[in-house]
Motif scaffolding. Structure first.
Motif, PDB file in Angstrom:
ATOM      1  N   GLY A  58       7.731 -12.820  -2.060  1.00 38.14           N
ATOM      2  CA  GLY A  58       7.104 -11.991  -2.928  1.00 38.14           C
ATOM      3  C   GLY A  58       5.609 -12.274  -3.460  1.00 38.14           C
ATOM      4  N   LYS A  59       5.324 -13.551  -2.883  1.00 34.96           N
ATOM      5  CA  LYS A  59       3.921 -13.680  -3.017  1.00 34.96           C
ATOM      6  C   LYS A  59       2.861 -12.931  -2.213  1.00 34.96           C
ATOM      7  CE  LYS A  59       0.653 -17.811  -3.077  1.00 34.96           C
ATOM      8  NZ  LYS A  59       0.522 -19.146  -2.772  1.00 34.96           N
ATOM      9  N   LEU A  60       1.864 -12.393  -3.144  1.00 33.51           N
ATOM     10  CA  LEU A  60       0.961 -11.714  -2.469  1.00 33.51           C
ATOM     11  C   LEU A  60      -0.014 -12.615  -1.286  1.00 33.51           C
ATOM     12  CD1 LEU A  60      -0.588  -8.922  -2.664  1.00 33.51           C
ATOM     13  CD2 LEU A  60      -2.117 -10.071  -4.550  1.00 33.51           C
ATOM     14  N   ARG A  61      -0.135 -11.936  -0.358  1.00 37.12           N
ATOM     15  CA  ARG A  61      -0.750 -12.697   0.904  1.00 37.12           C
ATOM     16  C   ARG A  61      -1.915 -11.801   1.395  1.00 37.12           C
ATOM     17  NH1 ARG A  61       0.419 -17.637   0.876  1.00 37.12           N
ATOM     18  NH2 ARG A  61       2.671 -17.951   0.779  1.00 37.12           N
ATOM     19  N   GLU A  62      -2.036 -10.284   1.382  1.00 40.34           N
ATOM     20  CA  GLU A  62      -3.133  -9.512   1.700  1.00 40.34           C
ATOM     21  C   GLU A  62      -3.215  -8.382   0.900  1.00 40.34           C
ATOM     22  OE1 GLU A  62      -2.133  -8.473   5.864  1.00 40.34           O
ATOM     23  OE2 GLU A  62      -2.217 -10.490   6.487  1.00 40.34           O
ATOM     24  N   VAL A  63      -4.302  -7.892   0.662  1.00 37.25           N
ATOM     25  CA  VAL A  63      -4.737  -6.833   0.290  1.00 37.25           C
ATOM     26  C   VAL A  63      -5.586  -5.901   1.395  1.00 37.25           C
ATOM     27  CG1 VAL A  63      -5.882  -5.277  -1.378  1.00 37.25           C
ATOM     28  CG2 VAL A  63      -4.622  -7.512  -1.966  1.00 37.25           C
ATOM     29  N   ARG A  64      -5.001  -4.811   1.649  1.00 34.92           N
ATOM     30  CA  ARG A  64      -5.684  -3.844   2.890  1.00 34.92           C
ATOM     31  C   ARG A  64      -6.041  -2.688   2.136  1.00 34.92           C
ATOM     32  NH1 ARG A  64      -4.979  -5.180   7.841  1.00 34.92           N
ATOM     33  NH2 ARG A  64      -3.829  -7.144   8.378  1.00 34.92           N
ATOM     34  N   TYR A  65      -7.540  -2.236   2.244  1.00 35.78           N
ATOM     35  CA  TYR A  65      -8.042  -0.953   1.651  1.00 35.78           C
ATOM     36  C   TYR A  65      -8.150  -0.174   2.885  1.00 35.78           C
ATOM     37  CZ  TYR A  65      -8.758  -2.788  -2.846  1.00 35.78           C
ATOM     38  OH  TYR A  65      -8.471  -3.229  -4.155  1.00 35.78           O
ATOM     39  N   ASP A  66      -7.524   1.021   2.889  1.00 41.82           N
ATOM     40  CA  ASP A  66      -7.689   1.927   4.124  1.00 41.82           C
ATOM     41  C   ASP A  66      -8.070   3.221   3.321  1.00 41.82           C
ATOM     42  OD1 ASP A  66      -6.606   0.382   6.258  1.00 41.82           O
ATOM     43  OD2 ASP A  66      -4.561   0.469   5.169  1.00 41.82           O
ATOM     44  N   LYS A  67      -9.108   3.759   4.291  1.00 41.06           N
ATOM     45  CA  LYS A  67      -9.485   5.394   3.816  1.00 41.06           C
ATOM     46  C   LYS A  67      -8.405   6.187   3.852  1.00 41.06           C
ATOM     47  CE  LYS A  67     -13.730   6.033   5.397  1.00 41.06           C
ATOM     48  NZ  LYS A  67     -14.951   6.664   5.890  1.00 41.06           N
ATOM     49  N   VAL A  68      -8.488   6.852   2.923  1.00 44.77           N
ATOM     50  CA  VAL A  68      -7.672   8.147   2.739  1.00 44.77           C
ATOM     51  C   VAL A  68      -8.720   9.459   2.436  1.00 44.77           C
ATOM     52  CG1 VAL A  68      -5.740   9.355   1.483  1.00 44.77           C
ATOM     53  CG2 VAL A  68      -5.756   6.744   1.822  1.00 44.77           C
ATOM     54  N   LYS A  69      -8.619  10.266   3.367  1.00 39.60           N
ATOM     55  CA  LYS A  69      -9.350  11.477   3.362  1.00 39.60           C
ATOM     56  C   LYS A  69      -9.116  12.701   2.423  1.00 39.60           C
ATOM     57  CE  LYS A  69     -11.867  10.373   7.520  1.00 39.60           C
ATOM     58  NZ  LYS A  69     -12.702  11.052   8.772  1.00 39.60           N
ATOM     59  N   TYR A  70      -9.937  13.303   1.982  1.00 40.01           N
ATOM     60  CA  TYR A  70      -9.511  14.516   1.243  1.00 40.01           C
ATOM     61  C   TYR A  70      -9.269  15.556   2.011  1.00 40.01           C
ATOM     62  CZ  TYR A  70     -10.772  12.277  -3.369  1.00 40.01           C
ATOM     63  OH  TYR A  70     -10.964  11.591  -4.369  1.00 40.01           O
ATOM     64  N   ARG A  71      -8.610  16.509   1.473  1.00 36.09           N
ATOM     65  CA  ARG A  71      -8.358  17.929   2.675  1.00 36.09           C
ATOM     66  C   ARG A  71      -9.707  18.823   2.618  1.00 36.09           C
ATOM     67  NH1 ARG A  71      -2.641  20.122   2.170  1.00 36.09           N
ATOM     68  NH2 ARG A  71      -1.582  18.200   2.500  1.00 36.09           N
TER      69      ARG A  71
END
Length: 71
Positions: A58-71
């Motif tokens: 349960g230890k935080l290892r990564e934070v991944r930011y991914d683009k989410v496009k609007y319609r």
């Protein structure tokens, strides 16, 4: 040019996590806290959503930011 307060706060938060050994990614590649904060607040046609990756304990290892496009 001055950074907005929210961008500075996000950058500082990401830097603290990174200093504790959390790997940071932006669109599937390693990224710095500065790069993520800048992209997070600049994009007008999309948003960046964080995905928090933990290990089996349960230890935080990564934070991944991914683009989410609007319609």
């Amino acid at each position: 040019m001055h950074k907005e307060d929210d961008e500075i706060k996000l950058e500082e938060h990401l830097r603290k996590m990174h200093n504790k050994g959390v790997n940071l990614y932006l669109e599937d590649r390693p990224a710095s806290p500065e790069e993520i904060a800048r992209k997070f607040f600049v994009s007008e046609d999309a948003v960046y959503m964080p995905d928090f990756v933990t290990d089996t304990d349960g230890k935080l290892r990564e934070v991944r930011y991914d683009k989410v496009k609007y319609r």
